[in-house]
Motif scaffolding. Structure first.
Motif, mmCIF file in Angstrom:
data_model
loop_
_atom_site.group_PDB
_atom_site.id
_atom_site.type_symbol
_atom_site.label_atom_id
_atom_site.label_comp_id
_atom_site.label_asym_id
_atom_site.label_seq_id
_atom_site.Cartn_x
_atom_site.Cartn_y
_atom_site.Cartn_z
ATOM 1 N N PRO B 228 0.811 -1.220 0.000
ATOM 2 C CA PRO B 228 0.000 0.000 0.000
ATOM 3 C C PRO B 228 0.843 1.269 0.000
ATOM 4 O O PRO B 228 1.973 1.277 0.494
ATOM 5 C CB PRO B 228 -0.819 -0.112 1.283
ATOM 6 N N PHE B 229 0.279 2.327 -0.562
ATOM 7 C CA PHE B 229 0.886 3.655 -0.564
ATOM 8 C C PHE B 229 1.004 4.155 0.872
ATOM 9 O O PHE B 229 0.093 4.023 1.670
ATOM 10 C CB PHE B 229 -0.011 4.595 -1.369
ATOM 11 N N ASP B 230 2.174 4.737 1.217
ATOM 12 C CA ASP B 230 2.411 5.174 2.586
ATOM 13 C C ASP B 230 2.613 6.686 2.624
ATOM 14 O O ASP B 230 3.669 7.174 2.221
ATOM 15 C CB ASP B 230 3.655 4.428 3.126
ATOM 16 N N PRO B 231 1.616 7.455 3.075
ATOM 17 C CA PRO B 231 1.767 8.913 3.128
ATOM 18 C C PRO B 231 2.597 9.333 4.338
ATOM 19 O O PRO B 231 2.054 9.758 5.356
ATOM 20 C CB PRO B 231 0.324 9.405 3.240
ATOM 21 N N SER B 232 3.908 9.222 4.255
ATOM 22 C CA SER B 232 4.750 9.307 5.449
ATOM 23 C C SER B 232 4.929 10.728 5.958
ATOM 24 O O SER B 232 4.829 11.697 5.208
ATOM 25 C CB SER B 232 6.115 8.715 5.125
ATOM 26 N N LYS B 233 5.208 10.853 7.261
ATOM 27 C CA LYS B 233 5.567 12.125 7.896
ATOM 28 C C LYS B 233 6.492 11.821 9.062
ATOM 29 O O LYS B 233 6.625 10.658 9.466
ATOM 30 C CB LYS B 233 4.319 12.869 8.370
ATOM 31 N N ALA B 234 7.120 12.887 9.613
ATOM 32 C CA ALA B 234 8.002 12.690 10.757
ATOM 33 C C ALA B 234 7.191 12.140 11.938
ATOM 34 O O ALA B 234 6.108 12.646 12.218
ATOM 35 C CB ALA B 234 8.660 14.007 11.139
ATOM 36 N N GLU B 244 -1.052 15.875 16.063
ATOM 37 C CA GLU B 244 -0.519 14.566 15.685
ATOM 38 C C GLU B 244 -0.733 14.292 14.202
ATOM 39 O O GLU B 244 -0.134 13.393 13.632
ATOM 40 C CB GLU B 244 -1.241 13.461 16.491
ATOM 41 N N ASP B 245 -1.677 15.053 13.596
ATOM 42 C CA ASP B 245 -2.128 14.705 12.247
ATOM 43 C C ASP B 245 -1.557 15.621 11.174
ATOM 44 O O ASP B 245 -1.888 15.492 10.013
ATOM 45 C CB ASP B 245 -3.663 14.775 12.187
ATOM 46 N N ALA B 246 -0.687 16.579 11.545
ATOM 47 C CA ALA B 246 -0.228 17.572 10.576
ATOM 48 C C ALA B 246 1.152 17.200 10.038
ATOM 49 O O ALA B 246 1.939 16.542 10.703
ATOM 50 C CB ALA B 246 -0.177 18.947 11.218
ATOM 51 N N TYR B 247 1.425 17.657 8.814
ATOM 52 C CA TYR B 247 2.742 17.460 8.222
ATOM 53 C C TYR B 247 3.728 18.413 8.902
ATOM 54 O O TYR B 247 3.402 19.567 9.164
ATOM 55 C CB TYR B 247 2.689 17.749 6.723
ATOM 56 N N LEU B 248 4.950 17.913 9.211
ATOM 57 C CA LEU B 248 5.873 18.678 10.057
ATOM 58 C C LEU B 248 7.134 19.100 9.315
ATOM 59 O O LEU B 248 7.627 18.386 8.438
ATOM 60 C CB LEU B 248 6.272 17.833 11.268
ATOM 61 N N CYS B 263 4.453 22.276 12.767
ATOM 62 C CA CYS B 263 3.530 22.232 11.624
ATOM 63 C C CYS B 263 4.107 23.023 10.461
ATOM 64 O O CYS B 263 4.582 24.144 10.644
ATOM 65 C CB CYS B 263 2.188 22.863 11.974
ATOM 66 N N SER B 264 4.025 22.489 9.255
ATOM 67 C CA SER B 264 4.434 23.269 8.091
ATOM 68 C C SER B 264 3.314 24.242 7.700
ATOM 69 O O SER B 264 3.570 25.285 7.124
ATOM 70 C CB SER B 264 4.813 22.326 6.951
#
Lengths: 187, 283
Positions: B228-234, B244-248, B263-264
């Motif tokens: 599966p596709f993995d939408p990764s983040k730190a 917890e849910d935001a791109y960093l 947060c970006s």
């Protein structure tokens, strides 16, 4: 002195064209949604919505086909004065304007090429009225399904089957417009 | 008020009509790159000339405009484009995602879900997803017309073979409605699943002279295999607001290599902090 060719049109082209384009873009991005433009833009036999589309999208860089019933001297003069768009036959047209029965058969118009599907005609179809009921639409821009009064189903089904080639439509009635493109599946 | 010397939104009307026709054809063929006669803008290529032209052709006098650069409203690129639009279109601007009608973005999708009333305009550097695999435009055009996207699958497979996972953290290639392969612009792959949204998405590449579009709710599928596709983040919460849910973004804070994750999306972070959320590094 009567100068019908000077009637209508945009009083403030930059601002009014921006407003109309937003309506057309919204209608094409959300097929089946009916948008309303400002009144008083066109002259007979053109609806205000069709006039708004011509004023916003047509110019000397495009070619327009007028179906015989819309190809009047008065309308030619009006279009020439406000847009400068050259008139042409259906085969070369970027835009075509007329009632549904006068525009068919649709295979006279360019559907684009496999390499350049954007090189296709956009049909401005004058209707009596637009209703949010009739044919069932689905596809990009529609969350599940929606309904729109279309003149027939078969032609649109055939058009959608050609995707990514195909024609795009802007239906106009009075001040209202709706714009299902080729990506819309009609049942 | 617009400065007298400028037409509304800078561009002349003929240019806007040309861009508007390209936008409509783009919406009719989701994911297909429509060529357009990109104009020179008073900013260098790579600074959002494509996005600015699409914005200028799309904005109406009644809109409220927001610009983000990597999620932030207060970076050079975002500030200068916002000022440019204020000066040449004379319209309202905002940094609040929820107040904006039109949002121009460089490389992020806002964290707050966009609504049906909104339009998201992306600045795109290289619109052709196959360009680094096949430099010839004549060939990539044929590949798109024939749906010949095997080369991209090979590229992703080579990633797995070399690194053990797909090492494409941003600009992750997507398939649109099962037809066109599309470059989502250099957004992190964390944002890719957000592209199926209620708002209209427009993409402008100035130097490369391409416009493309996604109508609302268009199916956008990241290219993948059975894994599966993995939408990764730190793997951290935001240091300032605790999200917890935001791109960093990773920020180095001193010479000894200490760092924090924030947060970006600056508006998202500020809105959360105003609502009383605190992260571990918040002062």
């Amino acid at each position: 002195m009567q100068t019908p060719s000077l009637q209508g049109g945009f009083a403030e082209p930059a601002r009014e064209a921006a407003m109309v384009f937003r309506d057309i873009m919204t209608a094409m991005a959300r097929p089946g949604q009916i948008e309303t433009v400002a009144p008083g833009l066109g002259i007979a036999p053109l609806s205000d919505a069709a006039a708004a589309v011509v004023l916003t999208l047509c110019d000397a860089d495009t070619k327009l086909y007028l179906t015989p019933r819309h190809d009047t001297e008065a309308l030619r003069r009006w279009i020439a004065f406000h847009t400068g768009v050259p008139l042409t036959g259906p085969q070369e047209a970027d835009f075509a304007l007329g009632a549904w029965d006068d525009l068919t058969p649709l295979n006279r118009f360019r559907p684009g090429t496999a390499d350049y599907p954007d090189q296709s005609a956009t049909l401005i179809v004058e209707c009596e009225a637009l209703d949010p009921q009739g044919a069932m639409l689905s596809g990009p821009g529609i969350q599940s399904t929606t309904e729109l009064s279309l003149p027939e189903v078969k032609a649109f089904r055939r058009n959608a089957q050609q995707f990514p080639l195909g024609l795009d439509f802007i239906f106009t009635a009075g001040v209202q417009l709706a714009a299902p493109p080729r990506s819309t599946k009609v049942t | 008020m617009t400065e007298e010397a400028y037409n509304f939104a800078y561009l002349n009307e003929q240019t806007k009509r040309m861009i508007r026709r390209a936008i409509l054809k783009g919406l009719a063929t989701p994911g297909y790159q429509v060529p357009f006669a990109s104009r020179e803008m008073p900013m260098p290529y790579g600074w959002g000339t494509g996005g600015v032209q699409v914005s200028a052709a799309t904005l109406t006098p009644e809109d409220t405009f927001k610009v983000i650069d990597q999620g932030a409203d207060d970076t050079t690129n975002a500030v200068s484009i916002r000022k440019f639009v204020e000066r040449t279109a004379g319209i309202a601007t905002t940094t609040k995602t929820s107040d904006a009608k039109v949002i121009q973005t460089r490389h992020r999708i806002p964290e707050a879900p966009l609504t049906e009333d909104q339009i998201l305009i992306y600045q795109v550097p290289i619109p052709e997803p196959l360009r680094f695999l096949e430099p010839r435009e004549t060939e990539t055009r044929k590949m798109h017309s024939r749906e010949d996207y095997g080369l991209m699958h090979v590229k992703l497979y080579e990633d797995i073979a070399q690194h053990g996972h797909i090492a494409t953290p941003y600009a992750y290639p997507v398939r649109v409605e099962g037809r066109y392969l599309m470059d989502p612009s250099p957004i992190p792959k964390f944002d890719t699943p957000k592209m199926e949204m209620a708002a209209i998405q427009l993409f402008g590449a100035g130097r490369e002279q391409r416009i493309y579009a996604l109508p609302p709710y268009t199916k956008v599928t990241p290219l993948d295999f059975e894994d599966p596709f993995d939408p990764s983040k730190a793997p951290h919460p935001c240091g300032l607001c605790g999200a917890e849910d935001a791109y960093l973004d990773e920020v180095i804070t001193d010479d000894t290599g200490r760092r924090m994750f924030v947060c970006s999306d600056t508006d998202y972070c500020e809105t959360r902090r105003e609502a009383g959320h605190r992260g571990k590094d918040a002062a």
